[in-house]
Design an enzyme around this catalytic site. Sequence first.
Site, PDB file in Angstrom:
ATOM      1  CE  LYS A  40      -3.378   0.420   3.108  1.00 23.68           C
ATOM      2  NZ  LYS A  40      -4.084  -0.254   4.407  1.00 23.68           N
ATOM      3  CG  PHE A  41       4.527   3.400   2.241  1.00 26.35           C
ATOM      4  CD1 PHE A  41       4.423   4.706   1.949  1.00 26.35           C
ATOM      5  CD2 PHE A  41       5.884   2.953   2.397  1.00 26.35           C
ATOM      6  CE1 PHE A  41       5.453   5.876   2.037  1.00 26.35           C
ATOM      7  CE2 PHE A  41       6.926   4.081   2.343  1.00 26.35           C
ATOM      8  CZ  PHE A  41       6.814   5.353   2.393  1.00 26.35           C
ATOM      9  CD1 TRP A  42       7.391  -0.377   1.238  1.00 23.98           C
ATOM     10  CD2 TRP A  42       8.623   1.164   0.163  1.00 23.98           C
ATOM     11  NE1 TRP A  42       8.269   0.097   2.042  1.00 23.98           N
ATOM     12  CE2 TRP A  42       9.026   1.018   1.373  1.00 23.98           C
ATOM     13  CE3 TRP A  42       9.081   1.866  -0.708  1.00 23.98           C
ATOM     14  CZ2 TRP A  42      10.068   1.937   1.841  1.00 23.98           C
ATOM     15  CZ3 TRP A  42      10.277   2.671  -0.398  1.00 23.98           C
ATOM     16  CH2 TRP A  42      10.631   2.664   0.759  1.00 23.98           C
ATOM     17  CG  LEU A 460      27.636   0.818  10.568  1.00 18.83           C
ATOM     18  CD1 LEU A 460      27.704   2.189  11.413  1.00 18.83           C
ATOM     19  CD2 LEU A 460      28.757   0.051  10.896  1.00 18.83           C
TER      20      LEU A 460
HETATM   21  C1  LIG Z   1      15.861  10.599  -0.909  1.00 20.96           C
HETATM   22  C2  LIG Z   1      15.775  10.349   0.466  1.00 20.96           C
HETATM   23  C3  LIG Z   1      14.906   9.124   0.649  1.00 20.96           C
HETATM   24  C4  LIG Z   1      14.711   8.511   2.093  1.00 20.96           C
HETATM   25  C5  LIG Z   1      13.712   7.274   2.293  1.00 20.96           C
HETATM   26  C6  LIG Z   1      14.373   6.160   1.547  1.00 20.96           C
HETATM   27  C7  LIG Z   1      13.699   4.823   1.939  1.00 20.96           C
HETATM   28  C8  LIG Z   1      13.959   4.425   3.234  1.00 20.96           C
HETATM   29  C9  LIG Z   1      13.168   3.065   3.815  1.00 20.96           C
HETATM   30  C10 LIG Z   1      13.364   2.669   5.147  1.00 20.96           C
HETATM   31  C11 LIG Z   1      14.768   1.987   5.310  1.00 20.96           C
HETATM   32  C12 LIG Z   1      14.809   1.310   6.754  1.00 20.96           C
HETATM   33  C13 LIG Z   1      16.117   0.684   6.844  1.00 20.96           C
HETATM   34  C14 LIG Z   1      16.246   0.227   8.498  1.00 20.96           C
HETATM   35  O1  LIG Z   1      16.399   0.790   9.146  1.00 20.96           O
HETATM   36  S1  LIG Z   1      16.067  -1.569   8.621  1.00 20.96           S
HETATM   37  C15 LIG Z   1      15.580  -1.879  10.145  1.00 20.96           C
HETATM   38  C16 LIG Z   1      14.012  -1.911  10.323  1.00 20.96           C
HETATM   39  N1  LIG Z   1      13.816  -2.031  11.755  1.00 20.96           N
HETATM   40  C17 LIG Z   1      13.512  -3.063  12.437  1.00 20.96           C
HETATM   41  O2  LIG Z   1      13.201  -4.107  11.900  1.00 20.96           O
HETATM   42  C18 LIG Z   1      13.107  -2.883  13.883  1.00 20.96           C
HETATM   43  C19 LIG Z   1      11.886  -3.525  14.298  1.00 20.96           C
HETATM   44  N2  LIG Z   1      10.873  -3.230  13.598  1.00 20.96           N
HETATM   45  C20 LIG Z   1      10.128  -2.014  13.772  1.00 20.96           C
HETATM   46  O3  LIG Z   1      10.475  -1.025  14.511  1.00 20.96           O
HETATM   47  C21 LIG Z   1       8.827  -1.934  12.790  1.00 20.96           C
HETATM   48  O4  LIG Z   1       8.507  -3.208  12.630  1.00 20.96           O
HETATM   49  C22 LIG Z   1       9.217  -1.099  11.661  1.00 20.96           C
HETATM   50  C23 LIG Z   1       9.590   0.324  11.944  1.00 20.96           C
HETATM   51  C24 LIG Z   1      10.210  -1.801  10.726  1.00 20.96           C
HETATM   52  C25 LIG Z   1       7.853  -1.198  10.400  1.00 20.96           C
HETATM   53  O5  LIG Z   1       6.775  -0.613  11.273  1.00 20.96           O
HETATM   54  P1  LIG Z   1       5.448  -1.443  11.625  1.00 20.96           P
HETATM   55  O6  LIG Z   1       5.773  -2.872  11.691  1.00 20.96           O
HETATM   56  O7  LIG Z   1       4.518  -0.974  12.692  1.00 20.96           O
HETATM   57  O8  LIG Z   1       4.663  -0.927  10.024  1.00 20.96           O
HETATM   58  P2  LIG Z   1       3.729   0.013   9.912  1.00 20.96           P
HETATM   59  O9  LIG Z   1       2.364  -0.447  10.105  1.00 20.96           O
HETATM   60  O10 LIG Z   1       4.136   1.330  10.427  1.00 20.96           O
HETATM   61  O11 LIG Z   1       4.223   0.166   8.214  1.00 20.96           O
HETATM   62  C26 LIG Z   1       4.049  -0.902   7.110  1.00 20.96           C
HETATM   63  C27 LIG Z   1       4.644  -0.216   6.193  1.00 20.96           C
HETATM   64  O12 LIG Z   1       6.023  -0.265   6.159  1.00 20.96           O
HETATM   65  C28 LIG Z   1       6.740  -1.167   5.401  1.00 20.96           C
HETATM   66  N3  LIG Z   1       7.993  -1.606   6.161  1.00 20.96           N
HETATM   67  C29 LIG Z   1       7.821  -2.282   7.251  1.00 20.96           C
HETATM   68  N4  LIG Z   1       9.349  -2.411   7.549  1.00 20.96           N
HETATM   69  C30 LIG Z   1      10.107  -1.786   6.798  1.00 20.96           C
HETATM   70  C31 LIG Z   1      11.320  -1.687   6.358  1.00 20.96           C
HETATM   71  N5  LIG Z   1      12.227  -2.151   7.125  1.00 20.96           N
HETATM   72  N6  LIG Z   1      11.853  -0.784   5.559  1.00 20.96           N
HETATM   73  C32 LIG Z   1      10.873  -0.312   4.562  1.00 20.96           C
HETATM   74  N7  LIG Z   1       9.681  -0.324   4.804  1.00 20.96           N
HETATM   75  C33 LIG Z   1       9.075  -1.144   5.697  1.00 20.96           C
HETATM   76  C34 LIG Z   1       5.721  -2.044   5.191  1.00 20.96           C
HETATM   77  O13 LIG Z   1       6.077  -2.878   3.968  1.00 20.96           O
HETATM   78  C35 LIG Z   1       4.475  -1.734   4.965  1.00 20.96           C
HETATM   79  O14 LIG Z   1       4.520  -1.099   3.688  1.00 20.96           O
HETATM   80  P3  LIG Z   1       3.545  -1.392   2.532  1.00 20.96           P
HETATM   81  O15 LIG Z   1       3.876  -3.224   2.343  1.00 20.96           O
HETATM   82  O16 LIG Z   1       2.291  -1.404   3.046  1.00 20.96           O
HETATM   83  O17 LIG Z   1       3.875  -0.923   1.305  1.00 20.96           O
END
Ligand SMILES: CCCCCCCCCCCCCC(=O)SCCNC(=O)CCNC(=O)[C@H](O)C(C)(C)COP(=O)(O)OP(=O)(O)OC[C@H]1O[C@@H](n2cnc3c(N)ncnc32)[C@H](O)[C@@H]1OP(=O)(O)O
Length: 460
Positions: A40-42, A460
């Site tokens: 939904k988001f991505w 990291l």
């Molecule tokens: C130009 C600058 C751009 C900068 C931004 C570039 C992008 C950066 C991207 C981030 C890079 C991070 C790099 C690191 O730090 S990777 C480390 C990630 N952290 C953890 O694993 C720690 C433990 N887990 C948590 O804290 C939560 O479960 C997290 C915060 C991960 C999700 O919270 P929650 O479980 O409560 O989910 P929601 O209901 O809020 O949201 C659900 C939506 O989020 C999508 N989701 C879940 N996990 C990830 C993930 N690791 N990368 C990208 N997207 C992720 C998921 O597919 C769904 O979207 P969609 O499937 O509906 O589409």
Amino acid sequence: MSDDKKQSLQKLQQLLQSLQVGQQVNETSSLPPKRKDEYKFWRTQPVASFEEKIQSEGPIEERKTPADIPDSPIPLLSSFEWVIVDMEDDHQADQLYELLCNHYVEDKDSSLRFQYSQRFLKWALKSPRWKKDWHVGVRVKESGKLVAFISAIPVNLSVREKKIESVEINFLCVHKQLRSKRLAPILIKEITRRVNKCDIWHALYSGGGVIPTPVSTCRYTHRPLNFGKLYECGFSGLPHNTTKEQMISRYTIGSSTKLPGLRPLESKDLGKVKVLFDTFQSKYELYQNFTTEELEHWLLGDKEQQNLQNQNEKVIQSFVVENDSGEITDFVSFYILPFGVLQGNVHKTVNVAYLFYYATTAGLKKLSDDAEATKVLKHRLIELVGDVLVLAKRLEIDVLNALTSQDNTLFLQDLKFGLGDGYLHFYLFNYRAFPIDGGIDKETGKFDEVRRSKVGVVML
Ligand SMILES: CCCCCCCCCCCCCC(=O)SCCNC(=O)CCNC(=O)[C@H](O)C(C)(C)COP(=O)(O)OP(=O)(O)OC[C@H]1O[C@@H](n2cnc3c(N)ncnc32)[C@H](O)[C@@H]1OP(=O)(O)O
């Protein structure tokens, strides 16, 4: 090998895997990949689709300017507020430490958690050109409690021949009680806004879960250094018909390093190391172009670490090999990130080290696909990383982890690294790129010693 033994070994690998999973636990890793339109988001973000046949590399979105980007933060529910987590304030750095320790990444039964020290976090988040504004937290307004975080640091990436001004995104974390409420997409959109405001439009990030669309996938491997302790912690079982002593002896290493001229990296070496590193890294298809200042930060640590009385307390450990003529022929580094053991075990911590950057002149003069050059390189890496095992052991490290990235597949097998179950996927935001080899043979899932990996970044 008997089936029982195979099963026990498999179990051991799984258990060991949980020591070094890094980012793959608690993410979307357990979910089967969906089609991009089911994310939904991505599906709304400038990232490639799984099924897309990439024709050419380059940005996905049309060029924008910072003026096109809203000045105000993405709205949050009224009980929460955006904050900057000031990493120069020990109290705030401690709150981030708390959040990550309790909510970042843990194994499935919550018996192990990363122990990111303040020292580690300051090093990771305050790299050269860092910005306070990119250490983004969410607090509960009433209590001030920090409940979510995301960060960016600036990086200058190379994707094949193209240089791309980017950021690296890391430490995305939402408090367990606020999970599945779509806060992660809000954090991602807010960090994107802040980065875009600085005229940067691309990002590198990694994770264990599959989202649209990895540019490369590497596999975790692990090399036990203290099998006895891993066994006592209950993380490793014994393969059938094997005694603890036999396993300890399998993983025993000598107490002295073998390479003459191996010594800790000093700041006076940085100029030479940079020349060597730049040449070595340029063979990869995804790598970071480090300035000398960045190299100093990532290899020697920040000033706080450089000034430590006891250099063994540094989270980053780097070594060079200097020959008789004073040339630096090699360098190698690893960082230390322990796991805390919960649930009243005799051991409170498992010390985990991760192989970081390295470079060597061995085999450099010839083309990298030249068989003779590969042989020379392989031999040298076995010596170099073999010495890392000794150095890590001296620091009481229990397991050394490495990915199948870089040229690692040349030494993993020989140095008894076991194949883990976890994968690390690398992603580029707003950049289409042809897939990059991750060091895993697609048919067998094992180390690909022939193609190796073209991933030259270590996150990291
Ligand atoms: C130009 C600058 C751009 C900068 C931004 C570039 C992008 C950066 C991207 C981030 C890079 C991070 C790099 C690191 O730090 S990777 C480390 C990630 N952290 C953890 O694993 C720690 C433990 N887990 C948590 O804290 C939560 O479960 C997290 C915060 C991960 C999700 O919270 P929650 O479980 O409560 O989910 P929601 O209901 O809020 O949201 C659900 C939506 O989020 C999508 N989701 C879940 N996990 C990830 C993930 N690791 N990368 C990208 N997207 C992720 C998921 O597919 C769904 O979207 P969609 O499937 O509906 O589409």
